[in-house]
Design a protein around this motif. Structure first.
Motif, PDB file in Angstrom:
ATOM      1  N   LEU A  14       0.749  -1.334  -0.041  1.00 15.81           N
ATOM      2  CA  LEU A  14      -0.010  -0.140  -0.267  1.00 15.81           C
ATOM      3  C   LEU A  14       0.721   1.392   0.037  1.00 15.81           C
ATOM      4  O   LEU A  14       0.172   2.242  -0.347  1.00 15.81           O
ATOM      5  N   TRP A  45     -10.155   4.602  -4.837  1.00 15.86           N
ATOM      6  CA  TRP A  45      -9.993   3.236  -4.351  1.00 15.86           C
ATOM      7  C   TRP A  45      -9.352   2.939  -3.245  1.00 15.86           C
ATOM      8  O   TRP A  45      -9.748   2.065  -2.387  1.00 15.86           O
ATOM      9  N   GLU A  48     -12.031   3.401  -0.435  1.00 14.77           N
ATOM     10  CA  GLU A  48     -12.782   2.159  -0.262  1.00 14.77           C
ATOM     11  C   GLU A  48     -11.881   1.179   0.405  1.00 14.77           C
ATOM     12  O   GLU A  48     -12.255   0.393   1.277  1.00 14.77           O
ATOM     13  N   LEU A  49     -10.474   1.100  -0.177  1.00 15.49           N
ATOM     14  CA  LEU A  49      -9.779   0.003   0.526  1.00 15.49           C
ATOM     15  C   LEU A  49      -9.625  -0.031   2.063  1.00 15.49           C
ATOM     16  O   LEU A  49      -9.610  -0.889   2.877  1.00 15.49           O
ATOM     17  N   GLN A  50      -9.415   1.434   2.486  1.00 16.12           N
ATOM     18  CA  GLN A  50      -9.352   1.724   3.930  1.00 16.12           C
ATOM     19  C   GLN A  50     -10.576   1.358   4.561  1.00 16.12           C
ATOM     20  O   GLN A  50     -10.545   0.895   5.952  1.00 16.12           O
ATOM     21  N   GLN A  53     -10.510  -2.519   4.962  1.00 20.89           N
ATOM     22  CA  GLN A  53      -9.669  -2.877   5.891  1.00 20.89           C
ATOM     23  C   GLN A  53     -10.176  -2.701   7.415  1.00 20.89           C
ATOM     24  O   GLN A  53      -9.963  -3.295   8.178  1.00 20.89           O
ATOM     25  N   ARG A 172     -12.965  -7.874  -2.905  1.00 23.75           N
ATOM     26  CA  ARG A 172     -12.805  -6.561  -3.321  1.00 23.75           C
ATOM     27  C   ARG A 172     -11.577  -5.864  -2.829  1.00 23.75           C
ATOM     28  O   ARG A 172     -11.163  -5.082  -3.818  1.00 23.75           O
ATOM     29  N   GLY A 173     -11.205  -6.192  -1.807  1.00 24.41           N
ATOM     30  CA  GLY A 173      -9.871  -5.554  -1.180  1.00 24.41           C
ATOM     31  C   GLY A 173      -8.681  -6.192  -2.199  1.00 24.41           C
ATOM     32  O   GLY A 173      -7.924  -5.079  -2.527  1.00 24.41           O
ATOM     33  N   ARG A 174      -8.712  -7.203  -2.619  1.00 23.51           N
ATOM     34  CA  ARG A 174      -7.749  -7.765  -3.743  1.00 23.51           C
ATOM     35  C   ARG A 174      -7.760  -6.960  -4.955  1.00 23.51           C
ATOM     36  O   ARG A 174      -6.725  -6.718  -5.474  1.00 23.51           O
ATOM     37  N   LEU A 176      -8.959  -4.120  -5.433  1.00 29.76           N
ATOM     38  CA  LEU A 176      -8.512  -2.668  -5.085  1.00 29.76           C
ATOM     39  C   LEU A 176      -7.058  -2.666  -5.182  1.00 29.76           C
ATOM     40  O   LEU A 176      -6.367  -1.595  -5.690  1.00 29.76           O
ATOM     41  N   GLN A 177      -6.288  -3.450  -4.578  1.00 29.51           N
ATOM     42  CA  GLN A 177      -4.901  -3.414  -4.142  1.00 29.51           C
ATOM     43  C   GLN A 177      -4.199  -3.628  -5.723  1.00 29.51           C
ATOM     44  O   GLN A 177      -3.342  -2.791  -6.222  1.00 29.51           O
TER      45      GLN A 177
END
Length: 195
Positions: A14, A45, A48-50, A53, A172-174, A176-177
């Motif tokens: 990140l 993105w 949203e990722l934060q 998490q 979704r996290g993967r 976005l990463q």
């Protein structure tokens, strides 16, 4: 798998997208270009990722209130750390370097030094690869693989009880990463399961 190693892995995945997004000026609506649109996308993105998490961490924290699960996880982490150190004794020094790189990146972002952020990213890539190679080798050891799989199944079942959207959030996290790494010019990040 230890706090130091997982911090390094998360930072590796990140740091650069966040740093690059943070130092780019906000786009002016009247002059929207593909670059400013990409920057806006990267910010969205990252936000949203934060959030993802945060939700997963909150559920994980509730699950880890179970003393038995927490004890099993801590014992596995200790054994994995020992195996990692046997597999590659230089990892502790690299973990410390990653921590100092985090401070350097924050300073570079504050100064608007995009070149330094890119240098740090270039230095980070082989470190991340070395951690992942060592971790993969350790996790293939039969005793550790069996313990890890059993613990992962128990944790996953409990996570689903606490947060029924766990699987969707992880996917979704993967995604976005991957998007953030592509936007930063780093390609796809290696997949890791830290559920």
């Amino acid at each position: 798998m230890t706090h130091r190693f997982s911090r390094a892995a998360v930072f590796a995945a990140l740091m650069v997208p966040a740093a690059l997004a943070a130092q780019t000026p906000r786009p002016v609506a009247a002059r929207a270009t593909p670059q400013t649109s990409a920057t806006a996308n990267a910010r969205a993105w990252m936000a949203e990722l934060q959030q993802i998490q945060g939700r997963l961490q909150a559920a994980h924290n509730r699950v880890m209130q179970d003393a038995q699960l927490r004890g099993e996880q801590e014992a596995l982490f200790r054994d994995v750390k020992a195996a990692l150190q046997r597999a590659d004794p230089g990892l502790d020094a690299l973990a410390r370097r990653v921590e100092s790189m985090q401070a350097e990146a924050a300073d570079a972002v504050q100064r608007g030094d995009r070149a330094r952020v890119q240098q740090l990213n270039a230095e980070l890539v082989p470190i991340q690869q070395r951690f992942m190679r060592a971790q993969q080798a350790v996790m293939r050891q039969p005793a550790i693989a069996q313990r890890s799989a059993a613990l992962e199944q128990r944790l996953h079942a409990r996570m689903l009880q606490m947060e029924p959207e766990t699987d969707r959030l992880l996917a979704r996290g993967r995604e976005l990463q991957g998007r953030l790494m592509q936007a930063a010019g780093g390609g796809q990040p290696p997949r890791s399961r830290q559920d």
